[in-house]
Design a protein around this motif. Structure first.
Motif, mmCIF file in Angstrom:
data_model
loop_
_atom_site.group_PDB
_atom_site.id
_atom_site.type_symbol
_atom_site.label_atom_id
_atom_site.label_comp_id
_atom_site.label_asym_id
_atom_site.label_seq_id
_atom_site.Cartn_x
_atom_site.Cartn_y
_atom_site.Cartn_z
ATOM 1 N N PRO A 49 0.829 -1.205 0.000
ATOM 2 C CA PRO A 49 0.000 0.000 0.000
ATOM 3 C C PRO A 49 0.863 1.255 0.000
ATOM 4 N N GLY A 50 0.366 2.267 -0.663
ATOM 5 C CA GLY A 50 0.984 3.592 -0.630
ATOM 6 C C GLY A 50 -0.100 4.584 -0.272
ATOM 7 N N LYS A 51 0.229 5.551 0.559
ATOM 8 C CA LYS A 51 -0.823 6.432 1.049
ATOM 9 C C LYS A 51 -0.320 7.864 1.135
ATOM 10 N N GLU A 107 -5.064 6.543 -1.541
ATOM 11 C CA GLU A 107 -4.423 5.295 -1.138
ATOM 12 C C GLU A 107 -4.361 4.393 -2.370
ATOM 13 N N VAL A 108 -3.188 3.843 -2.647
ATOM 14 C CA VAL A 108 -3.009 2.931 -3.774
ATOM 15 C C VAL A 108 -2.423 1.625 -3.254
ATOM 16 N N VAL A 109 -2.620 0.559 -4.011
ATOM 17 C CA VAL A 109 -2.023 -0.723 -3.683
ATOM 18 C C VAL A 109 -1.416 -1.290 -4.959
ATOM 19 N N PHE A 110 -0.159 -1.692 -4.865
ATOM 20 C CA PHE A 110 0.559 -2.336 -5.959
ATOM 21 C C PHE A 110 0.969 -3.729 -5.511
ATOM 22 N N ASN A 111 1.165 -4.633 -6.480
ATOM 23 C CA ASN A 111 1.760 -5.917 -6.143
ATOM 24 C C ASN A 111 3.271 -5.809 -6.375
#
Length: 99
Positions: free
Chosen positions: A30-32, A37-41
């Motif tokens: 997660p990035g915030k 808020e974003v989520v990357f694999n």
């Protein structure tokens, strides 16, 4: 040490590194920022985006939202890089771009 033994060790190391890379690719990062808020694999593929800002977004807010999105993405990318360095250890720089 004979050549067959060296090859067996190299193959084991390759399997171990691939296993670590596969684990990293499955992990979510997660990035915030204040508004986003974003989520990357681990493959650096975007999984989700969530706007945290409550209320109407005006044209003045648009630039701020873009900045907040950028900050959230940078946060997630830093987490991916840190995890890659931790999991892959001394081999991380050698494998960058190969795997």
């Amino acid at each position: 040490m004979n050549m067959q033994s060296i090859m067996a060790q190299a193959q084991k190391m390759q399997r171990d590194l691939q296993k670590k890379k596969d684990e990293l690719n499955q992990e979510l990062f997660p990035g915030k920022s204040d508004w986003v808020e974003v989520v990357f694999n681990g493959k650096k593929e975007l999984v989700s985006v969530k706007i945290l800002f409550e209320g109407d977004i005006t044209s003045d807010d648009k630039e701020m939202l873009e900045d907040m999105f950028s900050l959230a993405v940078k946060d997630a990318m830093n987490k991916i890089e840190k995890s890659f360095q931790e999991k892959m250890g001394p081999y991380a720089n050698m494998l960058d771009g190969i795997m």
